[in-house]
Design an enzyme around this catalytic site. Structure first.
Site, PDB file in Angstrom:
ATOM      1  N   ASP A 237      36.673  72.990  74.519  1.00 22.05           N
ATOM      2  CA  ASP A 237      36.183  73.686  75.018  1.00 22.05           C
ATOM      3  C   ASP A 237      35.239  72.973  75.734  1.00 22.05           C
ATOM      4  O   ASP A 237      33.698  73.631  75.203  1.00 22.05           O
ATOM      5  CB  ASP A 237      35.804  74.772  74.222  1.00 22.05           C
TER       6      ASP A 237
ATOM      7  N   LYS B 185      30.468  72.541  85.088  1.00 22.05           N
ATOM      8  CA  LYS B 185      31.882  72.722  85.757  1.00 22.05           C
ATOM      9  C   LYS B 185      32.136  73.029  87.150  1.00 22.05           C
ATOM     10  O   LYS B 185      33.139  73.281  86.787  1.00 22.05           O
ATOM     11  CB  LYS B 185      31.893  73.426  84.119  1.00 22.05           C
TER      12      LYS B 185
ATOM     13  N   GLU C 115      41.867  79.061  79.432  1.00 18.79           N
ATOM     14  CA  GLU C 115      41.038  80.195  78.775  1.00 18.79           C
ATOM     15  C   GLU C 115      41.214  81.200  78.116  1.00 18.79           C
ATOM     16  O   GLU C 115      41.064  81.927  77.494  1.00 18.79           O
ATOM     17  CB  GLU C 115      39.635  80.257  79.475  1.00 18.79           C
TER      18      GLU C 115
ATOM     19  N   ASP D  79      35.509  87.571  79.726  1.00 22.05           N
ATOM     20  CA  ASP D  79      34.959  85.827  78.841  1.00 22.05           C
ATOM     21  C   ASP D  79      33.222  85.755  79.719  1.00 22.05           C
ATOM     22  O   ASP D  79      32.769  86.188  81.219  1.00 22.05           O
ATOM     23  CB  ASP D  79      35.741  85.030  79.672  1.00 22.05           C
TER      24      ASP D  79
END
Length: 464
Positions: free
Chosen positions: A37, A100, A203, A225
């Site tokens: 992850d 990211k 995800e 999330d």
């Protein structure tokens, strides 16, 4: 025909018997495919253990199960994870984080300039792609995928040290809204770390897997999330064992860092009120930031937290030496919630968006899944439960939900026990009625795999 069925049944029974005897008398093989992850703020690695069917999130030498997504460059070395994050305040221009956000993305010049304004390090435009300018003994640029590769390499080494085997293969998660280019650049980061990516999994799907939402009575799943830097909300439909993303929305400038920053700003104002001067030294700000982050974590479990931070304040006037003080303050949960009230309310906006786009009433949501460490904040959980009129699912550690699901996928791709039998119809396990004990262990994850086979096949394959 009856003879053929009898032969098939005998073969299946032999397979189960061989598996059962192998599990009893042979040591299980080491897992050789890891689940990764690569998060915006934190990242983690996990494995699915053959035989037992357990997922293990691998910790570093200090026992920490996630590492900050930060890489710091110094004249003599490159520091990754916690070591890199520790230099964020003292070496800000050469400590890269949130990479990211930039990986595989094409930016218009004005948008990239706007995005880079929030960071202390220099972001430059290379034909629409973001690169980071680093100055140590010399000046050079690094790409977002290179930063990602250093993080992935560290996790690869953590897994190899823990398992005692060499690792070359992995499954990696990406946000559901990543396009093909962003997925490919994420794969490129893994390749730079010496890893072959067998599968890229979304995800939200990984999180749903970790929560065991393969059960037949779950149809509409909302995944919230909320990590350190971003908020992603996804509405999933389970249809015939396959999770489909029906709608998604989010806020890429909202997360735990923003909540901490509000508390840090309040603390710095308190220092100025108490001593007549604000903290200006990088070391002081770094210590305050660490104390505030610890207080935020404590406030998820306690109603108040105590700050005690040594500072060296720079006083006004040319002849005055820095003043050493011990700053102390009590921060309550109520104060923390008041400081962030407007930010917390923003969480519901993407929730309403995905329900509207998915043409679904909030009462039709079967399960609300929380992912990301910031969903531990009690006020956020209350907001979500009050909005839906029911409690969200909190049975899995929200920090580790995604990597847990990715590890299950890695077990499938690696052919691990008991996952390797999923090429068969799981219901045929009933052909081995004398092996109920082994069958129970075998089916610990086989329901997931029987119902999720299409999920794994439907995940977009990375372009090599």
């Amino acid at each position: 025909m009856a003879g053929e069925m009898s032969m098939i049944g005998s073969v299946i029974l032999a397979l189960f018997l061989a598996g059962y005897l192998g599990q009893q008398y042979l040591p299980p093989p080491k897992p050789k495919v890891i689940g990764l992850d690569l998060g915006t703020t934190f990242c983690s690695v996990a494995v699915f253990h053959p035989g037992t069917g357990d997922v293990e999130v691998i910790a570093d030498k200090e026992g920490r199960k996630s590492i900050p997504s930060a890489v710091s460059f110094t004249p003599s070395e490159v520091l990754v994870g916690h070591e890199g994050q520790n230099l964020a305040d003292t070496n800000p221009q050469n400590t890269i984080y949130d990479a990211k956000r930039f990986i595989g993305k094409i930016f218009q010049p004005d948008l990239l300039e706007q995005e880079s304004a929030r960071y202390p390090f220099k972001v430059i435009n290379n034909n629409g792609s973001a690169e980071f300018l680093v100055t140590t003994n010399q000046t050079f640029t690094v790409t977002p995928e290179f930063i990602g590769s250093r993080l992935l390499l560290k996790m690869k080494k953590m897994a190899e040290r823990h398992l005692g085997v060499s690792i070359q293969k992995a499954v990696i998660s990406v946000p559901a809204d990543f396009d093909e280019r962003q997925r490919n650049y994420t794969v490129r980061a893994a390749n730079l770390a010496g890893l072959e990516v067998l599968r890229v999994i979304n995800e939200p799907t990984a999180a749903a897997m970790a929560y065991g939402l393969h059960k037949a009575d779950v149809f509409n799943v909302l995944v919230v999330d909320l990590g350190g830097g971003t908020l992603d909300v996804s509405l999933l439909n389970k249809q015939g064992g396959m999770f489909l993303t029906r709608a998604m929305a989010g806020n890429n400038k909202l997360g735990g860092q923003d909540f901490s920053q509000r508390l840090l700003q309040y603390t710095m104002e308190r220092v100025q009120q108490q001593y007549g001067t604000p903290p200006t030294l990088k070391e002081d700000i770094h210590r305050l930031r660490q104390a505030v982050e610890a207080a935020k974590l404590n406030l998820t479990l306690q109603s108040s937290a105590h700050l005690r931070v040594p500072l060296l304040l720079e006083l006004q006037g040319p002849a005055k030496d820095p003043l050493p003080v011990m700053f102390q303050a009590v921060v309550t949960r109520q104060l923390f919630e008041e400081l962030n009230a407007d930010l917390f309310r923003k969480i519901l906006a993407p929730v309403e968006t995905v329900l509207a786009e998915g043409q679904l009433g909030k009462e039709e949501v079967d399960e609300i899944v929380l992912v990301g460490g910031s969903t531990r904040i009690p006020r956020i959980r209350r907001l979500i439960s009050e909005y839906f009129g029911k409690e969200p699912n909190t049975s899995v550690d929200p920090d580790l939900a995604v990597v847990t699901g990715v590890a299950i996928q890695a077990g499938i791709m690696g052919g691990s026990w008991p996952l390797q039998v999923t090429g068969l119809d799981c219901r045929q396990a009933s052909l081995a009625p004398g092996l109920f004990h082994y069958r129970a262990m075998l089916l610990k994850y086989s329901d997931v795999l029987c119902s999720q086979t299409m999920v794994f096949r439907s995940v977009p394959e990375p372009m090599q």
